[in-house]
Write a protein that holds these residues in place. Structure first.
Motif, PDB file in Angstrom:
ATOM      1  N   CYS A   1      -7.590 -23.648 -48.780  1.00  0.00           N
ATOM      2  CA  CYS A   1      -7.715 -22.272 -48.279  1.00  0.00           C
ATOM      3  C   CYS A   1      -7.879 -22.183 -46.762  1.00  0.00           C
ATOM      4  O   CYS A   1      -8.397 -21.201 -46.247  1.00  0.00           O
ATOM      5  N   ARG A   2      -7.406 -23.173 -46.047  1.00  0.00           N
ATOM      6  CA  ARG A   2      -7.491 -23.104 -44.583  1.00  0.00           C
ATOM      7  C   ARG A   2      -6.704 -21.927 -44.020  1.00  0.00           C
ATOM      8  O   ARG A   2      -6.983 -21.463 -42.934  1.00  0.00           O
ATOM      9  N   PHE A   3      -5.713 -21.454 -44.772  1.00  0.00           N
ATOM     10  CA  PHE A   3      -4.914 -20.326 -44.301  1.00  0.00           C
ATOM     11  C   PHE A   3      -5.768 -19.081 -44.097  1.00  0.00           C
ATOM     12  O   PHE A   3      -5.442 -18.240 -43.270  1.00  0.00           O
ATOM     13  N   ILE A   4      -6.879 -18.954 -44.828  1.00  0.00           N
ATOM     14  CA  ILE A   4      -7.763 -17.801 -44.662  1.00  0.00           C
ATOM     15  C   ILE A   4      -8.455 -17.871 -43.304  1.00  0.00           C
ATOM     16  O   ILE A   4      -8.504 -16.884 -42.568  1.00  0.00           O
ATOM     17  N   VAL A   5      -8.956 -19.049 -42.962  1.00  0.00           N
ATOM     18  CA  VAL A   5      -9.616 -19.247 -41.665  1.00  0.00           C
ATOM     19  C   VAL A   5      -8.606 -19.059 -40.535  1.00  0.00           C
ATOM     20  O   VAL A   5      -8.884 -18.389 -39.535  1.00  0.00           O
ATOM     21  N   ARG A   6      -7.425 -19.626 -40.712  1.00  0.00           N
ATOM     22  CA  ARG A   6      -6.379 -19.521 -39.689  1.00  0.00           C
ATOM     23  C   ARG A   6      -5.969 -18.061 -39.471  1.00  0.00           C
ATOM     24  O   ARG A   6      -5.810 -17.606 -38.340  1.00  0.00           O
ATOM     25  N   SER A   7      -5.834 -17.318 -40.544  1.00  0.00           N
ATOM     26  CA  SER A   7      -5.454 -15.916 -40.457  1.00  0.00           C
ATOM     27  C   SER A   7      -6.517 -15.113 -39.706  1.00  0.00           C
ATOM     28  O   SER A   7      -6.190 -14.296 -38.832  1.00  0.00           O
ATOM     29  N   ALA A   8      -7.783 -15.347 -40.021  1.00  0.00           N
ATOM     30  CA  ALA A   8      -8.877 -14.644 -39.337  1.00  0.00           C
ATOM     31  C   ALA A   8      -8.918 -15.028 -37.856  1.00  0.00           C
ATOM     32  O   ALA A   8      -9.107 -14.172 -36.987  1.00  0.00           O
ATOM     33  N   ARG A   9      -8.720 -16.312 -37.566  1.00  0.00           N
ATOM     34  CA  ARG A   9      -8.723 -16.770 -36.171  1.00  0.00           C
ATOM     35  C   ARG A   9      -7.582 -16.126 -35.395  1.00  0.00           C
ATOM     36  O   ARG A   9      -7.771 -15.621 -34.288  1.00  0.00           O
ATOM     37  N   ASN A  10      -6.394 -16.090 -35.966  1.00  0.00           N
ATOM     38  CA  ASN A  10      -5.238 -15.508 -35.283  1.00  0.00           C
ATOM     39  C   ASN A  10      -5.410 -14.008 -35.064  1.00  0.00           C
ATOM     40  O   ASN A  10      -5.029 -13.476 -34.017  1.00  0.00           O
ATOM     41  N   ARG A  11      -6.017 -13.341 -36.039  1.00  0.00           N
ATOM     42  CA  ARG A  11      -6.299 -11.917 -35.900  1.00  0.00           C
ATOM     43  C   ARG A  11      -7.269 -11.692 -34.742  1.00  0.00           C
ATOM     44  O   ARG A  11      -7.082 -10.800 -33.921  1.00  0.00           O
ATOM     45  N   ARG A  12      -8.287 -12.556 -34.639  1.00  0.00           N
ATOM     46  CA  ARG A  12      -9.269 -12.445 -33.549  1.00  0.00           C
ATOM     47  C   ARG A  12      -8.608 -12.718 -32.199  1.00  0.00           C
ATOM     48  O   ARG A  12      -8.918 -12.053 -31.203  1.00  0.00           O
ATOM     49  N   ILE A  13      -7.690 -13.659 -32.142  1.00  0.00           N
ATOM     50  CA  ILE A  13      -6.967 -13.953 -30.899  1.00  0.00           C
ATOM     51  C   ILE A  13      -6.203 -12.716 -30.442  1.00  0.00           C
ATOM     52  O   ILE A  13      -6.254 -12.340 -29.263  1.00  0.00           O
ATOM     53  N   ARG A  14      -5.519 -12.061 -31.362  1.00  0.00           N
ATOM     54  CA  ARG A  14      -4.772 -10.843 -31.001  1.00  0.00           C
ATOM     55  C   ARG A  14      -5.712  -9.721 -30.555  1.00  0.00           C
ATOM     56  O   ARG A  14      -5.425  -8.999 -29.604  1.00  0.00           O
ATOM     57  N   GLU A  15      -6.860  -9.598 -31.231  1.00  0.00           N
ATOM     58  CA  GLU A  15      -7.844  -8.586 -30.832  1.00  0.00           C
ATOM     59  C   GLU A  15      -8.367  -8.854 -29.424  1.00  0.00           C
ATOM     60  O   GLU A  15      -8.496  -7.925 -28.621  1.00  0.00           O
ATOM     61  N   MET A  16      -8.679 -10.123 -29.146  1.00  0.00           N
ATOM     62  CA  MET A  16      -9.193 -10.471 -27.816  1.00  0.00           C
ATOM     63  C   MET A  16      -8.159 -10.163 -26.734  1.00  0.00           C
ATOM     64  O   MET A  16      -8.504  -9.676 -25.656  1.00  0.00           O
ATOM     65  N   ALA A  17      -6.891 -10.429 -27.027  1.00  0.00           N
ATOM     66  CA  ALA A  17      -5.826 -10.136 -26.070  1.00  0.00           C
ATOM     67  C   ALA A  17      -5.746  -8.626 -25.824  1.00  0.00           C
ATOM     68  O   ALA A  17      -5.623  -8.183 -24.679  1.00  0.00           O
ATOM     69  N   GLU A  18      -5.845  -7.843 -26.886  1.00  0.00           N
ATOM     70  CA  GLU A  18      -5.821  -6.386 -26.751  1.00  0.00           C
ATOM     71  C   GLU A  18      -7.025  -5.866 -25.970  1.00  0.00           C
ATOM     72  O   GLU A  18      -6.939  -4.848 -25.289  1.00  0.00           O
ATOM     73  N   GLU A  19      -8.156  -6.582 -26.056  1.00  0.00           N
ATOM     74  CA  GLU A  19      -9.372  -6.199 -25.325  1.00  0.00           C
ATOM     75  C   GLU A  19      -9.306  -6.602 -23.856  1.00  0.00           C
ATOM     76  O   GLU A  19     -10.213  -6.301 -23.092  1.00  0.00           O
TER      77      GLU A  19
END
Length: 133
Positions: free
Chosen positions: A83-101
């Motif tokens: 289930c590493r894809f769950i962690v990866r998905s959350a991390r990538n979502r956070r990366i996009r959020e940080m970029a938007e911020e």
């Protein structure tokens, strides 16, 4: 919560979720070592009975949920997805959020412990995905 925030689980994990719930199943899977050379799988033997409260399953899940696993999968070797894809998905979502911020790529990379190049790749994939939708 949107379904895009909760990725669907592989069948190998879903059958454990049915017995002990999503959070406990993911906690169990996260505590297991990689299964040999198959990095996408972990492995656990579920005994036919719990010999003591000191058993590893009991230490990870507690007596109640460990007992449920024993009743459901007695004597079986389970090989669920890691289930590493769950962690990866959350991390990538956070990366996009940080970029938007407004964080710089370097700041994001430092914050999520990835290389600058890798963060750029993740951000570029997000932009390509938005254009296609």
């Amino acid at each position: 919560m949107s379904t895009e925030l909760i990725p669907s689980l592989p069948e190998s994990v879903a059958e454990i979720v049915e017995v002990i719930g999503r959070d406990q199943a993911l906690h169990l899977i996260g505590s297991l070592p990689q299964s040999g050379s198959r990095a996408w799988r972990v492995c656990i033997y579920v005994p036919k009975r719990l010999p003591s409260v000191d058993h590893p399953l009991v230490r990870v899940l507690g007596w109640k949920d460990a007992s449920k696993l024993v009743r459901a999968f007695s004597g079986m070797i389970l090989q669920p997805s890691n289930c590493r894809f769950i962690v990866r998905s959350a991390r990538n979502r956070r990366i996009r959020e940080m970029a938007e911020e407004g964080y710089s790529v370097r700041e994001i990379a430092h914050g999520v412990d990835l290389s600058v190049d890798w963060v750029r790749e993740i951000l570029s994939k997000g932009k390509r995905g938005n254009r296609q939708g």
